[in-house]
Write an enzyme that holds these catalytic residues in place. Structure first.
Site, PDB file in Angstrom:
ATOM      1  N   ARG A   1      -7.632  -0.784   1.781  1.00  0.00           N
ATOM      2  CA  ARG A   1      -8.150  -2.087   1.333  1.00  0.00           C
ATOM      3  C   ARG A   1      -8.667  -2.012  -0.093  1.00  0.00           C
ATOM      4  O   ARG A   1      -8.637  -2.989  -0.830  1.00  0.00           O
ATOM      5  CB  ARG A   1      -9.238  -2.546   2.320  1.00  0.00           C
ATOM      6  CG  ARG A   1     -10.432  -1.673   2.386  1.00  0.00           C
ATOM      7  CD  ARG A   1     -11.258  -1.891   3.660  1.00  0.00           C
ATOM      8  NE  ARG A   1     -10.621  -1.309   4.838  1.00  0.00           N
ATOM      9  CZ  ARG A   1     -11.083  -1.427   6.086  1.00  0.00           C
ATOM     10  NH1 ARG A   1     -12.197  -2.104   6.310  1.00  0.00           N
ATOM     11  NH2 ARG A   1     -10.449  -0.870   7.092  1.00  0.00           N
TER      12      ARG A   1
ATOM     13  N   GLU B   1      -9.469   3.402   2.829  1.00  0.00           N
ATOM     14  CA  GLU B   1      -9.095   3.454   1.412  1.00  0.00           C
ATOM     15  C   GLU B   1      -8.039   2.416   1.034  1.00  0.00           C
ATOM     16  O   GLU B   1      -7.971   1.985  -0.108  1.00  0.00           O
ATOM     17  CB  GLU B   1      -8.584   4.860   1.068  1.00  0.00           C
ATOM     18  CG  GLU B   1      -7.100   5.137   1.385  1.00  0.00           C
ATOM     19  CD  GLU B   1      -6.728   5.070   2.855  1.00  0.00           C
ATOM     20  OE1 GLU B   1      -7.642   5.182   3.703  1.00  0.00           O
ATOM     21  OE2 GLU B   1      -5.542   4.881   3.167  1.00  0.00           O
TER      22      GLU B   1
ATOM     23  N   ASP C   1     -12.155   6.839   4.491  1.00  0.00           N
ATOM     24  CA  ASP C   1     -10.867   6.677   5.179  1.00  0.00           C
ATOM     25  C   ASP C   1     -10.414   5.207   5.191  1.00  0.00           C
ATOM     26  O   ASP C   1      -9.278   4.906   5.537  1.00  0.00           O
ATOM     27  CB  ASP C   1     -10.980   7.222   6.611  1.00  0.00           C
ATOM     28  CG  ASP C   1      -9.624   7.465   7.242  1.00  0.00           C
ATOM     29  OD1 ASP C   1      -8.613   7.410   6.506  1.00  0.00           O
ATOM     30  OD2 ASP C   1      -9.576   7.699   8.458  1.00  0.00           O
TER      31      ASP C   1
ATOM     32  N   LYS D   1     -10.050  12.841   8.445  1.00  0.00           N
ATOM     33  CA  LYS D   1      -9.442  12.514   9.739  1.00  0.00           C
ATOM     34  C   LYS D   1      -9.366  13.756  10.616  1.00  0.00           C
ATOM     35  O   LYS D   1      -9.304  14.868  10.093  1.00  0.00           O
ATOM     36  CB  LYS D   1      -8.013  12.007   9.520  1.00  0.00           C
ATOM     37  CG  LYS D   1      -7.890  10.605   8.998  1.00  0.00           C
ATOM     38  CD  LYS D   1      -6.415  10.216   8.879  1.00  0.00           C
ATOM     39  CE  LYS D   1      -6.250   8.823   8.288  1.00  0.00           C
ATOM     40  NZ  LYS D   1      -6.810   7.749   9.109  1.00  0.00           N
TER      41      LYS D   1
ATOM     42  N   ASP E   1      -2.720  10.301   3.521  1.00  0.00           N
ATOM     43  CA  ASP E   1      -4.081   9.851   3.814  1.00  0.00           C
ATOM     44  C   ASP E   1      -4.779  10.859   4.714  1.00  0.00           C
ATOM     45  O   ASP E   1      -4.602  10.852   5.934  1.00  0.00           O
ATOM     46  CB  ASP E   1      -4.032   8.475   4.485  1.00  0.00           C
ATOM     47  CG  ASP E   1      -5.425   7.926   4.781  1.00  0.00           C
ATOM     48  OD1 ASP E   1      -6.413   8.524   4.284  1.00  0.00           O
ATOM     49  OD2 ASP E   1      -5.531   6.905   5.488  1.00  0.00           O
TER      50      ASP E   1
ATOM     51  N   LYS F   1       0.846  -1.207   0.000  1.00  0.00           N
ATOM     52  CA  LYS F   1       0.000   0.000   0.000  1.00  0.00           C
ATOM     53  C   LYS F   1       0.879   1.254   0.000  1.00  0.00           C
ATOM     54  O   LYS F   1       1.734   1.418   0.867  1.00  0.00           O
ATOM     55  CB  LYS F   1      -0.898  -0.006   1.249  1.00  0.00           C
ATOM     56  CG  LYS F   1      -1.630   1.323   1.517  1.00  0.00           C
ATOM     57  CD  LYS F   1      -2.502   1.272   2.779  1.00  0.00           C
ATOM     58  CE  LYS F   1      -3.097   2.636   3.118  1.00  0.00           C
ATOM     59  NZ  LYS F   1      -3.913   2.638   4.353  1.00  0.00           N
TER      60      LYS F   1
ATOM     61  N   ASP G   1       1.749   6.626   5.309  1.00  0.00           N
ATOM     62  CA  ASP G   1       0.782   5.652   4.806  1.00  0.00           C
ATOM     63  C   ASP G   1       1.239   5.012   3.488  1.00  0.00           C
ATOM     64  O   ASP G   1       0.544   4.174   2.930  1.00  0.00           O
ATOM     65  CB  ASP G   1      -0.590   6.328   4.640  1.00  0.00           C
ATOM     66  CG  ASP G   1      -1.744   5.375   4.906  1.00  0.00           C
ATOM     67  OD1 ASP G   1      -1.512   4.339   5.567  1.00  0.00           O
ATOM     68  OD2 ASP G   1      -2.869   5.651   4.445  1.00  0.00           O
TER      69      ASP G   1
HETATM   70  N1  BES Z   1      -3.890   4.513   7.074  1.00  0.00           N
HETATM   71  C1  BES Z   1      -4.987   4.316   7.963  1.00  0.00           C
HETATM   72  C2  BES Z   1      -4.641   3.370   9.119  1.00  0.00           C
HETATM   73  C3  BES Z   1      -3.703   3.916  10.148  1.00  0.00           C
HETATM   74  C4  BES Z   1      -4.153   4.838  11.095  1.00  0.00           C
HETATM   75  C5  BES Z   1      -2.411   3.460  10.219  1.00  0.00           C
HETATM   76  C6  BES Z   1      -3.280   5.304  12.061  1.00  0.00           C
HETATM   77  C7  BES Z   1      -1.553   3.921  11.198  1.00  0.00           C
HETATM   78  C8  BES Z   1      -1.989   4.842  12.114  1.00  0.00           C
HETATM   79  C9  BES Z   1      -6.176   3.710   7.210  1.00  0.00           C
HETATM   80  O1  BES Z   1      -6.308   4.134   5.905  1.00  0.00           O
HETATM   81  C10 BES Z   1      -7.404   4.104   7.951  1.00  0.00           C
HETATM   82  O2  BES Z   1      -7.664   5.267   8.007  1.00  0.00           O
HETATM   83  N2  BES Z   1      -8.117   3.143   8.507  1.00  0.00           N
HETATM   84  C11 BES Z   1      -9.276   3.407   9.261  1.00  0.00           C
HETATM   85  C12 BES Z   1     -10.314   2.389   8.901  1.00  0.00           C
HETATM   86  C13 BES Z   1     -11.672   2.686   9.453  1.00  0.00           C
HETATM   87  C14 BES Z   1     -12.248   3.929   8.807  1.00  0.00           C
HETATM   88  C15 BES Z   1     -12.573   1.503   9.216  1.00  0.00           C
HETATM   89  C16 BES Z   1      -8.908   3.330  10.740  1.00  0.00           C
HETATM   90  O3  BES Z   1      -8.100   2.468  11.106  1.00  0.00           O
HETATM   91  O4  BES Z   1      -9.378   4.155  11.509  1.00  0.00           O
HETATM   92 ZN    ZN Z   2      -4.624   4.774   4.947  1.00  0.00          ZN
HETATM   93 MN    MN Z   3      -7.413   5.932   5.770  1.00  0.00          MN
END
Ligand code: BES
Ligand code: ZN
Ligand code: MN
Length: 491
Positions: A342, A340, A338, A268, A261, A256, A279
């Site tokens: 996956r 994104e 968010d 966020k 992000d 990825k 990210d």
């Molecule tokens: N890149 C983030 C995950 C992340 C967050 C990695 C903080 C490291 C530190 C990912 O794209 C994301 O935002 N995931 C969300 C998913 C949720 C909306 C289902 C998350 O983990 O909050």
């Molecule tokens: Zn992300």
């Molecule tokens: Mn995200």
């Protein structure tokens, strides 16, 4: 950093002679010949520092018959050794040498009765090289001085080879750190494509970059959707290394690479949003591995696929409620923009399986905050559809000490991402098992190829709870590069 090997008894041609000391021991491991006049002095210092793990003591020496300084480095108890002990302590030594502004230093390798010499020499090289890394690209004044290293160990072809391999592996990690640490205004999807092209030219690989127009044409609905909010267009990068026989199926690595992000329309919060420059770490890990594999000239076929986008809110962004069609034809309902990673990974995984018919697929992604809640910031999450492959990665994890922990993925989890209006939805039920439901989405992108997903959200860069390690200074860690290089060297 220049690295050389010298015979075991050459102890005076250095500004700092460094040796390891076990807890409650009275000698420097591997150091047999030493000026008898200074022995009492050294014995006293060893006794004082006690060989405590990670402790460093420097003894200035006046005698002309030996080096200017002797450094004692504590290893702790022999029973508590793991495959990181020498790497960790070597890193501390190297940083001490840098602090003292030395031009060179010498480390006495422990005897093979204590630790097998290929392993100890490799760890010394990795520990020193990785610990002397600093990300200084944007500092007007560069301060990092990197001293050269001499290792005292009996010479052999095997040792020289081990040093060379460890050196290439470390350079792979440092390359990954270097590109992963870049700020999001300086590293957009096309930048990663250019880095990939560069290393492919230098190291005899093929590099194919699919740009927006062709992504649209070829049906990469996931990458297009996530990327459409940014003026920096998405790219799908594919690096091919062919070191194996012609008919041999490759291994596919997917990473990825969201260069930033923001969360998109599901924006966020502002706090720590800057960290989302990391990210892209999964993609950077894959690029670093490809570089190292081609330099090691491993006899395998390997493909690195990096879907890269910037997730931005704008008038053109994808929205919660959208239904998109992924590369494999399945539809996905977007409930949170968010989630994104996956989506772009699903496209890349399906593409990898279809295009290359690989014998295994391994993906890396800073995929879920939930992984940090579950496992913290020192262990990566691992989810798979294949026990044999999982076992192999666990073995590599033991050898490299890049830690992974397996989480389950059964059909009940698959049910959690079923959508009322599309084949699936891009979030699970509430926050339950967030790391696993993300993996369930990925699972739907591949048919039956053995696959391992590694969630590096907690380990890809240093966070508040990250264990302090000399070879992980602040910023990107390059997690996964050593792990997968070990796996690839041992298939
Ligand atoms: N890149 C983030 C995950 C992340 C967050 C990695 C903080 C490291 C530190 C990912 O794209 C994301 O935002 N995931 C969300 C998913 C949720 C909306 C289902 C998350 O983990 O909050
Ligand atoms: Zn992300
Ligand atoms: Mn995200």
């Amino acid at each position: 950093m220049k690295i050389r090997v010298d015979g075991e008894n050459n102890t005076k041609k250095t500004t700092m002679l460094c040796g390891f000391v076990l807890e409650d021991s009275d000698k420097i491991l591997g150091l047999n010949k030493i000026d008898s006049k200074i022995i009492p002095l050294i014995k006293q210092s060893i006794n004082d520092m006690g060989g405590i793990f990670g402790k460093i003591v420097i003894i200035p020496i006046a005698s002309k018959t030996t080096s200017q300084r002797i450094l004692l480095a504590g290893l702790g108890k022999k029973e508590k050794f793991n495959n990181d002990t020498i790497r960790f302590v070597s890193g501390k030594i190297a940083q001490k040498a840098r602090e003292l502004k030395l031009k060179e230093f010498t480390i006495v390798a422990p005897p093979s009765s204590i630790i097998e010499s290929i392993s100890s020499v490799s760890q010394i090289v990795e520990g020193c090289k990785m610990s002397l890394y600093k990300f200084e690209k944007y500092k007007s004044k560069k301060e990092n001085n990197i001293p050269d290293l001499t290792i005292l160990v009996s010479k052999s072809d095997k040792i020289s080879k081990a040093i060379k391999i460890a050196s290439i592996i470390s350079d792979g990690v440092l390359y990954t750190k270097d590109i992963a640490n870049l700020p999001p205004n300086e590293c957009i999807p096309s930048t990663l494509a250019n880095f990939s092209r560069n290393i492919s030219k230098k190291n005899n690989m093929k590099c194919n970059v699919i740009s927006k127009k062709d992504l649209l044409k070829k049906g990469f609905g996931g990458i297009i959707a996530v990327g459409q909010g940014s003026k920096n267009e998405p790219k799908l990068i594919a690096l091919e290394y062919n070191g194996g026989t012609k008919n041999e199926k490759p291994i596919v690595l997917v990473g990825k690479a969201v260069t930033f992000d923001t969360g998109g329309i599901s924006l966020k919060p502002g706090e720590k949003m800057d960290e989302m420059k990391f990210d892209k770490c999964g993609g950077c890990t894959v690029i670093g591995i490809m570089k190292a594999v081609s330099e090691l000239k491993l006899p395998i076929n390997l493909v690195g696929i990096i879907p890269s986008v910037e997730n931005m809110p704008s008038g053109e962004s994808y929205r919660p409620g959208d239904i998109i069609k992924l590369y494999n034809g399945k539809t996905a309902e977007i409930l949170n923009t968010d989630a994104e990673g996956r989506i772009i990974l699903a496209d890349a995984l399906s593409f990898g399986e279809k295009q290359y018919s690989p014998k295994a697929i391994i993906d890396f992604a800073t995929l879920t905050g939930a992984c940090i809640i579950a496992l913290g910031t020192n262990v990566a999450g691992m989810i798979s559809n294949n026990d044999k492959l999982t076992q192999k990665i666990k073995e590599s994890s033991k050898r490299t000490t890049e830690e992974v922990w397996e989480l389950p993925l059964n059909d009940d989890y698959m049910d959690m991402i079923k959508s009322d209006v599309a084949d699936m939805k891009n979030v699970g039920i509430g926050r339950a098992a967030g790391t696993i439901t993300a993996a369930a989405f990925l699972r739907n992108a591949i048919r039956d190829t053995p696959w391992v997903h590694i969630d590096i959200a907690g380990v890809a860069w240093t966070q508040v709870a990250t264990k302090d390690k000399p070879y992980n200074p602040k910023g990107a860690t390059g997690f996964g590069v050593r792990l997968i290089l070990d796996y690839l060297q041992n298939i």
